[in-house]
Scaffold this active site. Sequence first.
Site, PDB file in Angstrom:
ATOM      1  CE1 TYR A 191      -3.708  -2.422   5.092  1.00  0.00           C
ATOM      2  CE2 TYR A 191      -2.877  -0.486   4.430  1.00  0.00           C
ATOM      3  CZ  TYR A 191      -3.568  -1.665   4.161  1.00  0.00           C
ATOM      4  OH  TYR A 191      -3.603  -1.872   2.959  1.00  0.00           O
TER       5      TYR A 191
ATOM      6  CB  SER B 102      -1.095   0.171   1.125  1.00  0.00           C
ATOM      7  OG  SER B 102      -1.474   1.144   1.496  1.00  0.00           O
TER       8      SER B 102
END
Length: 339
Positions: A152, A139
Amino acid sequence: MSFSGNVVLVTGAASGIGRETAKHFAKHGAALAIVDKDELNLAETECRDKGAIDVLQIRADFRNQPQVESVVDKVVAKYNRLDILINNAAEWRLGHLQTSSVEDFDLLFTVNVKAMFILTQKAIPHLVASKGNIVNVSSLAGLYPLDGILLYSMTKAAVDQFTKLVAREYAPKGVRVNCVHPSFTRTNITRYLLACNYRRLKYMMGWVSNELHVLFRSTRAGFSYVDYLVNWLYVRFTSTTTLEQLFRRNYLVFRSMIRVKLHRLTLTELIVNIDLASTGLLGEDLEKFQESMVDAHPIGRLGTTEEISKAILFLASDDSSWTTGSNLVVDGGRALTMK
């Protein structure tokens, strides 16, 4: 680009980027193993319709280590080989340092990092034998400090370093390992918003029974249970909310109250709707939020799962045969705006 004769393992294949990636491999002639904790029948049907040579469904909860360890064995038992591993499965949670729990830490590192490590460890002997490759889905949060997704982001930074180290170790053995870094797509924005509400919804479900006696008292005092619940939720979950801010946001709450009347929602559904209303994410508000994210991307729109999957296929294909240890950013230019 052809994957005819290749066996491809895709995790997190029930929806989103994983499902779209599986469909694209199918279109190019691969035999597939699709893995998810959720229902995979629709994904399998779509892959077969796209031309997959064969499709193996594997239901596995990546919080469960024995289930993770069994995945590669099942693939090799059916196909007797493995050529490409797509590590895509991941969990989200919203939180800063003081609002993230140890339980969320364990969950995200178990699913996003530990499961990837186990799958790669189990798959690597077969990939060495086939001179195959790995694509990890990371990501933009792994490269840049994005507020509000501490855990995350930490897991995705781990994915990035894992990619480079394994790429360096196995390049002499003919195995390439690369990583793709998406920004928001419409699919994962929705997932992100659900993650934003997860902790509040979790706490609400635990606390609501303890608050019901107050609820009944407020009803007798002349307030509706909706009036009470709205104010209670704001006090509980918006610590910086002033009375002025509370009234300023009431139009969202009133919209939720109308829906409660029209649809005769249960208490649980009521709580969920009011909580979502408090962040302005009901119905058309979700669309407005998605559109607001467009401004963060110089290209002028959000990405699609198809665009991310095409980047994954490029890294997995012979077209990138001299590429390993690479971070391919697919973000509509968003990284250009990061400070």
